[in-house]
Write a protein that holds these residues in place. Sequence first.
Motif, PDB file in Angstrom:
ATOM      1  N   GLU A  70       0.850  -1.183   0.000  1.00 11.69           N
ATOM      2  CA  GLU A  70       0.000   0.000   0.000  1.00 11.69           C
ATOM      3  C   GLU A  70       0.887   1.234   0.000  1.00 11.69           C
ATOM      4  O   GLU A  70       1.889   1.282   0.710  1.00 11.69           O
ATOM      5  CB  GLU A  70      -0.886   0.042   1.249  1.00 11.69           C
ATOM      6  N   ILE A  71       0.503   2.220  -0.810  1.00  6.81           N
ATOM      7  CA  ILE A  71       1.196   3.499  -0.823  1.00  6.81           C
ATOM      8  C   ILE A  71       0.213   4.566  -0.352  1.00  6.81           C
ATOM      9  O   ILE A  71      -0.887   4.691  -0.880  1.00  6.81           O
ATOM     10  CB  ILE A  71       1.699   3.880  -2.225  1.00  6.81           C
ATOM     11  N   TYR A  72       0.641   5.318   0.640  1.00  3.17           N
ATOM     12  CA  TYR A  72      -0.090   6.479   1.131  1.00  3.17           C
ATOM     13  C   TYR A  72       0.724   7.700   0.742  1.00  3.17           C
ATOM     14  O   TYR A  72       1.953   7.698   0.864  1.00  3.17           O
ATOM     15  CB  TYR A  72      -0.256   6.414   2.652  1.00  3.17           C
ATOM     16  N   ALA A  73       0.076   8.762   0.260  1.00  3.44           N
ATOM     17  CA  ALA A  73       0.829   9.929  -0.202  1.00  3.44           C
ATOM     18  C   ALA A  73       0.066  11.219   0.034  1.00  3.44           C
ATOM     19  O   ALA A  73      -1.168  11.243   0.041  1.00  3.44           O
ATOM     20  CB  ALA A  73       1.154   9.788  -1.682  1.00  3.44           C
ATOM     21  N   THR A  74       0.841  12.281   0.214  1.00  2.68           N
ATOM     22  CA  THR A  74       0.322  13.644   0.205  1.00  2.68           C
ATOM     23  C   THR A  74       1.193  14.448  -0.747  1.00  2.68           C
ATOM     24  O   THR A  74       2.389  14.202  -0.870  1.00  2.68           O
ATOM     25  CB  THR A  74       0.327  14.292   1.607  1.00  2.68           C
ATOM     26  N   ILE A  75       0.572  15.388  -1.444  1.00  2.00           N
ATOM     27  CA  ILE A  75       1.273  16.196  -2.448  1.00  2.00           C
ATOM     28  C   ILE A  75       1.086  17.664  -2.085  1.00  2.00           C
ATOM     29  O   ILE A  75      -0.022  18.098  -1.775  1.00  2.00           O
ATOM     30  CB  ILE A  75       0.723  15.922  -3.859  1.00  2.00           C
ATOM     31  N   GLY A  76       2.188  18.427  -2.111  1.00  2.00           N
ATOM     32  CA  GLY A  76       2.083  19.848  -1.782  1.00  2.00           C
ATOM     33  C   GLY A  76       3.406  20.554  -1.998  1.00  2.00           C
ATOM     34  O   GLY A  76       4.225  20.144  -2.816  1.00  2.00           O
ATOM     35  N   ASN A  77       3.625  21.584  -1.189  1.00  2.00           N
ATOM     36  CA  ASN A  77       4.824  22.411  -1.354  1.00  2.00           C
ATOM     37  C   ASN A  77       5.952  22.005  -0.410  1.00  2.00           C
ATOM     38  O   ASN A  77       6.955  22.701  -0.305  1.00  2.00           O
ATOM     39  CB  ASN A  77       4.477  23.890  -1.157  1.00  2.00           C
ATOM     40  N   GLY A  78       5.809  20.918   0.305  1.00  2.00           N
ATOM     41  CA  GLY A  78       6.819  20.453   1.248  1.00  2.00           C
ATOM     42  C   GLY A  78       6.391  20.623   2.690  1.00  2.00           C
ATOM     43  O   GLY A  78       6.938  19.996   3.577  1.00  2.00           O
ATOM     44  N   SER A  79       5.409  21.489   2.929  1.00  2.00           N
ATOM     45  CA  SER A  79       4.931  21.683   4.298  1.00  2.00           C
ATOM     46  C   SER A  79       3.604  20.948   4.539  1.00  2.00           C
ATOM     47  O   SER A  79       2.998  21.110   5.594  1.00  2.00           O
ATOM     48  CB  SER A  79       4.773  23.177   4.599  1.00  2.00           C
ATOM     49  N   GLN A  80       3.185  20.142   3.558  1.00  2.83           N
ATOM     50  CA  GLN A  80       1.938  19.388   3.728  1.00  2.83           C
ATOM     51  C   GLN A  80       2.121  18.320   4.812  1.00  2.83           C
ATOM     52  O   GLN A  80       3.236  17.941   5.156  1.00  2.83           O
ATOM     53  CB  GLN A  80       1.491  18.752   2.401  1.00  2.83           C
ATOM     54  N   ASP A  82       2.239  14.750   6.702  1.00  2.44           N
ATOM     55  CA  ASP A  82       2.713  13.429   6.306  1.00  2.44           C
ATOM     56  C   ASP A  82       1.509  12.554   5.981  1.00  2.44           C
ATOM     57  O   ASP A  82       0.429  12.734   6.547  1.00  2.44           O
ATOM     58  CB  ASP A  82       3.512  12.779   7.433  1.00  2.44           C
ATOM     59  N   PRO A  83       1.673  11.579   5.079  1.00  2.40           N
ATOM     60  CA  PRO A  83       0.570  10.658   4.793  1.00  2.40           C
ATOM     61  C   PRO A  83       0.182   9.883   6.053  1.00  2.40           C
ATOM     62  O   PRO A  83       1.035   9.546   6.862  1.00  2.40           O
ATOM     63  CB  PRO A  83       1.127   9.722   3.727  1.00  2.40           C
ATOM     64  N   ASP A  84      -1.102   9.603   6.180  1.00  3.47           N
ATOM     65  CA  ASP A  84      -1.633   8.927   7.360  1.00  3.47           C
ATOM     66  C   ASP A  84      -2.265   7.599   6.947  1.00  3.47           C
ATOM     67  O   ASP A  84      -3.318   7.596   6.310  1.00  3.47           O
ATOM     68  CB  ASP A  84      -2.670   9.830   8.026  1.00  3.47           C
ATOM     69  N   PRO A  85      -1.644   6.459   7.319  1.00  3.43           N
ATOM     70  CA  PRO A  85      -2.207   5.161   6.945  1.00  3.43           C
ATOM     71  C   PRO A  85      -3.587   4.865   7.526  1.00  3.43           C
ATOM     72  O   PRO A  85      -4.244   3.936   7.083  1.00  3.43           O
ATOM     73  CB  PRO A  85      -1.168   4.164   7.461  1.00  3.43           C
ATOM     74  N   THR A  86      -4.048   5.646   8.492  1.00  4.28           N
ATOM     75  CA  THR A  86      -5.406   5.441   9.004  1.00  4.28           C
ATOM     76  C   THR A  86      -6.427   6.268   8.237  1.00  4.28           C
ATOM     77  O   THR A  86      -7.626   6.151   8.483  1.00  4.28           O
ATOM     78  CB  THR A  86      -5.501   5.780  10.508  1.00  4.28           C
ATOM     79  N   ASN A  87      -5.963   7.095   7.296  1.00  6.52           N
ATOM     80  CA  ASN A  87      -6.845   7.940   6.494  1.00  6.52           C
ATOM     81  C   ASN A  87      -6.969   7.347   5.092  1.00  6.52           C
ATOM     82  O   ASN A  87      -6.029   7.396   4.304  1.00  6.52           O
ATOM     83  CB  ASN A  87      -6.280   9.364   6.424  1.00  6.52           C
ATOM     84  N   LYS A  88      -8.136   6.791   4.767  1.00  5.93           N
ATOM     85  CA  LYS A  88      -8.322   6.156   3.461  1.00  5.93           C
ATOM     86  C   LYS A  88      -8.090   7.123   2.307  1.00  5.93           C
ATOM     87  O   LYS A  88      -7.724   6.709   1.220  1.00  5.93           O
ATOM     88  CB  LYS A  88      -9.721   5.539   3.367  1.00  5.93           C
ATOM     89  N   ALA A  89      -8.269   8.437   2.546  1.00 10.20           N
ATOM     90  CA  ALA A  89      -8.063   9.421   1.479  1.00 10.20           C
ATOM     91  C   ALA A  89      -6.603   9.499   1.052  1.00 10.20           C
ATOM     92  O   ALA A  89      -6.307   9.878  -0.079  1.00 10.20           O
ATOM     93  CB  ALA A  89      -8.547  10.792   1.932  1.00 10.20           C
ATOM     94  N   ASP A  90      -5.669   9.131   1.932  1.00 10.51           N
ATOM     95  CA  ASP A  90      -4.246   9.164   1.597  1.00 10.51           C
ATOM     96  C   ASP A  90      -3.789   7.908   0.851  1.00 10.51           C
ATOM     97  O   ASP A  90      -2.685   7.870   0.322  1.00 10.51           O
ATOM     98  CB  ASP A  90      -3.388   9.344   2.854  1.00 10.51           C
ATOM     99  N   LEU A  91      -4.620   6.862   0.828  1.00  9.77           N
ATOM    100  CA  LEU A  91      -4.261   5.619   0.139  1.00  9.77           C
ATOM    101  C   LEU A  91      -4.403   5.831  -1.366  1.00  9.77           C
ATOM    102  O   LEU A  91      -5.484   6.109  -1.863  1.00  9.77           O
ATOM    103  CB  LEU A  91      -5.167   4.476   0.582  1.00  9.77           C
ATOM    104  N   ILE A  92      -3.276   5.713  -2.104  1.00 11.35           N
ATOM    105  CA  ILE A  92      -3.347   5.922  -3.552  1.00 11.35           C
ATOM    106  C   ILE A  92      -3.066   4.658  -4.351  1.00 11.35           C
ATOM    107  O   ILE A  92      -3.298   4.626  -5.549  1.00 11.35           O
ATOM    108  CB  ILE A  92      -2.398   7.045  -4.011  1.00 11.35           C
ATOM    109  N   TYR A  93      -2.549   3.606  -3.693  1.00 10.67           N
ATOM    110  CA  TYR A  93      -2.265   2.370  -4.416  1.00 10.67           C
ATOM    111  C   TYR A  93      -2.342   1.201  -3.449  1.00 10.67           C
ATOM    112  O   TYR A  93      -1.866   1.273  -2.318  1.00 10.67           O
ATOM    113  CB  TYR A  93      -0.866   2.414  -5.044  1.00 10.67           C
ATOM    114  N   ARG A  94      -2.939   0.114  -3.928  1.00 11.94           N
ATOM    115  CA  ARG A  94      -2.953  -1.163  -3.195  1.00 11.94           C
ATOM    116  C   ARG A  94      -2.839  -2.248  -4.244  1.00 11.94           C
ATOM    117  O   ARG A  94      -3.702  -2.379  -5.106  1.00 11.94           O
ATOM    118  CB  ARG A  94      -4.237  -1.304  -2.391  1.00 11.94           C
ATOM    119  N   GLY A  95      -1.758  -2.997  -4.208  1.00 12.68           N
ATOM    120  CA  GLY A  95      -1.539  -4.046  -5.181  1.00 12.68           C
ATOM    121  C   GLY A  95      -0.212  -4.732  -4.928  1.00 12.68           C
ATOM    122  O   GLY A  95       0.389  -4.575  -3.876  1.00 12.68           O
ATOM    123  N   ASN A  96       0.272  -5.490  -5.926  1.00 11.62           N
ATOM    124  CA  ASN A  96       1.492  -6.264  -5.687  1.00 11.62           C
ATOM    125  C   ASN A  96       2.715  -5.775  -6.455  1.00 11.62           C
ATOM    126  O   ASN A  96       3.743  -6.435  -6.460  1.00 11.62           O
ATOM    127  CB  ASN A  96       1.250  -7.751  -5.939  1.00 11.62           C
TER     128      ASN A  96
END
Length: 135
Positions: A70-80, A82-96
């Motif tokens: 699983e990949i969790y990510a946030t995108i911004g200017n560097g001050s965003q 950190d991605p939160d694995p408990t937040n489904k909105a941050d999950l961008i990929y699930r696979g092998n």
Amino acid sequence: DLLPGIKYRVRIRAIDGEGNKGDYSDPIDIISGMGGGSRPSTAVAGLNVSGVTGGVEVTWNAKSGARGYEIYATIGNGSQADPDPTNKADLIYRGNAIKFVIQAKTGENVKVKVGWFDEFGWNSSTYASANGNAS
């Protein structure tokens, strides 16, 4: 679809073969995908985030015992945040796959956390973290 390792609040009721419905139960909390085993405690190794045209490429080493990642990510200017694995909105990929490109605008900072899950659906309790800027 329910994601393994996520807490849900549910109510249950029975429906018989003729379609008669019983009363709902009181709400209970469940954690999905916990079919057996125990929660993996080690992070993936070799996590790398590098800028590519139109985003960043995220790679890591295959993990023995992993059924997927699983990949969790946030995108911004560097001050965003950190991605939160408990937040489904941050999950961008699930696979092998062990390589994934996240689309971002040139210069945007992408913070990632990569975890893995086993054959029972248990998510890793430790995530590898990295960040990089889109090219």
